[in-house]
Design an enzyme around this catalytic site. Structure first.
Site, PDB file in Angstrom:
ATOM      1  N   CYS A  34       1.344   1.428  -3.151  1.00 38.61           N
ATOM      2  CA  CYS A  34       0.906   1.039  -1.811  1.00 38.61           C
ATOM      3  C   CYS A  34       0.151   2.177  -1.126  1.00 38.61           C
ATOM      4  O   CYS A  34       0.312   3.352  -1.468  1.00 38.61           O
ATOM      5  CB  CYS A  34       2.110   0.650  -0.966  1.00 38.61           C
ATOM      6  SG  CYS A  34       2.994  -0.798  -1.553  1.00 38.61           S
TER       7      CYS A  34
ATOM      8  N   CYS B 221       5.728  -2.594   3.438  1.00 38.11           N
ATOM      9  CA  CYS B 221       6.726  -3.285   2.621  1.00 38.11           C
ATOM     10  C   CYS B 221       8.049  -2.513   2.674  1.00 38.11           C
ATOM     11  O   CYS B 221       8.114  -1.385   3.169  1.00 38.11           O
ATOM     12  CB  CYS B 221       6.236  -3.415   1.177  1.00 38.11           C
ATOM     13  SG  CYS B 221       6.266  -1.881   0.217  1.00 38.11           S
TER      14      CYS B 221
ATOM     15  N   GLU C 211       0.539   3.444   1.890  1.00 39.77           N
ATOM     16  CA  GLU C 211       1.396   4.383   2.615  1.00 39.77           C
ATOM     17  C   GLU C 211       1.958   5.450   1.672  1.00 39.77           C
ATOM     18  O   GLU C 211       1.933   6.640   1.975  1.00 39.77           O
ATOM     19  CB  GLU C 211       2.567   3.635   3.280  1.00 39.77           C
ATOM     20  CG  GLU C 211       2.133   2.583   4.278  1.00 39.77           C
ATOM     21  CD  GLU C 211       1.979   1.191   3.683  1.00 39.77           C
ATOM     22  OE1 GLU C 211       2.283   0.224   4.396  1.00 39.77           O
ATOM     23  OE2 GLU C 211       1.547   1.058   2.510  1.00 39.77           O
TER      24      GLU C 211
END
Length: 142
Positions: A61, A96, A63
């Site tokens: 991801c 998430c 992040e």
């Protein structure tokens, strides 16, 4: 950087950086690009985008890409000022669950997180608000 806050100008700057990072996303399977921008103590921005893989689990991801990259460059965990995340969603995108857990480990609980979208609204929250009761080294040693 515990207890930090950011103003709207800095939030906007981080959102624009996250939008730039999103352009670098490698998303041949989902087509869902995400960008992240992580601000360090010196005012430098570390960029992250999501990177997919045909086997799915090796995907990463945006992040986590930003946090892992900054730490690999020598920045200490929990020393960051703020993070922004954007995607092409109607409302502010939310990290998430895996990213929330990693954020709780590598960012301070009071680190501001700007959640945004490409054209729409955005909001500022904190890491602790994204994952209340996070599993951590501190909770493990209680």
């Amino acid at each position: 950087m515990t207890g930090s806050t950011i103003d709207n100008e800095l939030a906007g700057r981080l959102l624009e950086a996250a939008k730039e990072a999103r352009k670098r996303a490698y998303i041949p399977y989902s087509g869902f690009g995400v960008g992240a921008a992580l601000l360090d103590q010196e005012g430098n921005i570390h960029y992250g985008c999501n990177i997919e893989n045909a086997a799915y689990s090796p995907s990463n991801c945006a992040e986590r890409t930003a946090m892992f990259s900054a730490i690999a460059q020598g920045h200490a965990p929990r020393s960051f000022k703020a993070m922004a995340v954007v995607a092409d969603t109607k409302g502010p995108v939310s990290p998430c669950g895996v990213c929330r857990q990693v954020m709780s480990e590598l960012l301070g609980p009071d680190t501001p997180v700007v959640l945004g979208s490409m054209e729409g609204p955005w909001e500022i929250t904190k890491v602790a608000e994204l994952l209340p009761g996070a599993f951590s080294l501190e909770s493990e040693n209680k």
